[in-house]
Design a protein around this motif. Structure first.
Motif, short mmCIF file in Angstrom:
data_model
loop_
_atom_site.label_atom_id
_atom_site.label_comp_id
_atom_site.label_asym_id
_atom_site.label_seq_id
_atom_site.Cartn_x
_atom_site.Cartn_y
_atom_site.Cartn_z
N SER A 67 -10.59 -22.77 -46.23
CA SER A 67 -10.38 -23.46 -47.51
C SER A 67 -9.29 -22.79 -48.32
CB SER A 67 -11.68 -23.50 -48.32
OG SER A 67 -12.63 -24.29 -47.66
N ASP B 96 -10.42 -31.00 -45.97
CA ASP B 96 -11.29 -29.82 -45.91
C ASP B 96 -12.72 -30.23 -45.53
OD1 ASP B 96 -12.49 -27.37 -46.03
OD2 ASP B 96 -11.84 -26.91 -48.08
N GLU B 97 -13.10 -29.98 -44.30
CA GLU B 97 -14.42 -30.35 -43.78
C GLU B 97 -14.81 -31.75 -44.25
OE1 GLU B 97 -16.90 -27.68 -42.54
OE2 GLU B 97 -15.79 -25.88 -43.03
#
Ligand code: ADP
Ligand code: MG
Length: 367
Positions: A50, A169-170
């Protein structure tokens, strides 16, 4: 748009008052993302994924190093001037706005020469919605959508300005297993259609392997290996990478190189020429075992699980690091389950040897 990370480093002050050491979340990252490709940043929680993404989008400033989009040095550029689209794990849609208003939002904030007319904005919003196949949901509120649909809205919102770089991000971790599979295929399709250079962050190796042109495997802020998913799987650079990729996971044994042979316990697997004697870890992929009644690797048979096309032979060995050894072999094979032991030979290309101390790969010539 090619993206280049040049000696990129981000340090955070320690949160622990007793330990004054700082956290190096991103440690000297150097790599290039080719134009139009999708790169997966892969690693366990806390490895700096991240942070890397927020450096790329401009929400955080690096401690040192530079970021280039094409030939432009964007290191000092604020987030809104970078031309990036971002989708976070918790897609953070505005709950009181409709889908259409959510997608329009980034366009309404454009200023000066970039400012669009209402008609232009609606046109772009419709295009983005069509791309992610939610154009029939434009008047709904987020609460009236499924998780998968909400995620599509978030992606449409990130795409509506046609960003130079898309950062995810994910993005699938809040979806159930089936939707996850479907949405990741969608993301791949959209990325291929738009040819936007994309960075996809995940801790899920299968997800990263299936979606990425290239993966960057990370551990504690340090890049472990970069390559095409299949290449990294077929030739891991160290024990961490070998263990991180693959389901079922690789089987790890304590072994030894002695008199030019590779041993697991008393079992001599095969000759390894020119490698000095030493203690090692031996990794064998589940598909690297061959049932062989005269095979060198003698294991205690635990059981057999039928998986349709394949069977999984579960066994143990006193030199095994895993509590169970899993061998995946074709269902055409018959295993004598009344026997106490099962013997294997191995496919050399599926066996990796690592130095015990450094856990780095030891390369050997195959016969
Ligand atoms: P990931 O996304 O791979 O799970 P992160 O990039 O969020 O990892 O975090 C990497 C490391 O940096 C972790 O050790 C985390 O605790 C630390 N970290 C992240 N953000 C901050 C911050 N704002 N302040 C201090 N430490 C941070
Ligand atoms: Mg994270």
């Amino acid at each position: 748009m090619k993206v280049v990370l040049q000696n990129l480093t981000k340090k955070f002050p320690s949160r622990n008052r007793k330990v004054r050491e700082e956290v190096v979340a991103v440690n000297d990252f150097c790599f290039e993302i080719p134009d139009g490709k999708l790169v997966g940043l892969l690693g366990p929680s806390g490895c700096g994924k991240s942070t890397t993404l927020s450096l790329l989008c401009g929400l955080q400033k690096p401690t040192s190093g530079r970021i280039f989009f094409g030939e432009d040095d964007v290191t000092e550029l604020p987030a809104e001037k970078r031309g990036v689209g971002v989708v976070f794990q918790n897609y953070a849609l505005y709950p009181h706005l409709t889908v259409r208003q959510n997608i329009l939002f980034p366009l309404e904030n454009l200023k000066g020469a970039e400012k669009l007319t209402k008609t232009q904005m609606l046109e772009k919003a419709n295009e983005a919605a069509k791309l992610v196949q939610i154009d029939d949901l434009m008047d709904r509120k987020p609460s009236e959508l499924s998780g998968g649909q909400q995620q599509r809205v978030a992606i449409a919102r990130a795409l509506v300005k046609m960003p130079r770089v898309l950062l995810l991000d994910e993005p699938l971790s809040n979806l159930d297993a089936r939707l996850r599979l479907q949405t990741r295929e969608e993301i791949r399709r959209i990325q291929k259609e738009t040819k936007i250079t994309t960075v996809f962050v995940t801790h899920d190796q299968e997800e990263a392997m299936s979606i990425s042109d290239m993966i960057v495997v990370m551990k504690q802020g340090v890049i472990q290996q970069i390559g095409k998913p299949q290449e990294v799987y077929d030739s891991p650079a160290n024990l961490f990478v070998a263990k991180f990729l693959g389901t079922p996971p690789i089987n790890v044994f304590r072994g030894e190189i002695k008199d030019g042979r590779l041993y697991i316990g008393e079992n001599a697997l095969f000759p390894v020429k020119g490698i000095p004697g030493q203690e090692v870890f031996v990794g064998i992929r589940p598909e690297g075992f061959v049932l062989d009644e005269n095979g060198p690797l003698v294991c205690r048979l635990g059981g057999v699980e039928v998986m349709g096309r394949d069977i999984s032979v579960v066994s143990t060995h006193k030199a095994s690091e895993n509590s169970n050894i899993r061998a995946i072999i074709s269902a055409e094979n018959k295993v004598d389950t009344s026997s106490q032991t099962v013997r294997f030979s191995v496919k050399q290309s599926k066996v990796f040897v690592f130095a015990k101390k450094t856990e780095e790969r030891i390369y050997f010539d195959m016969d």
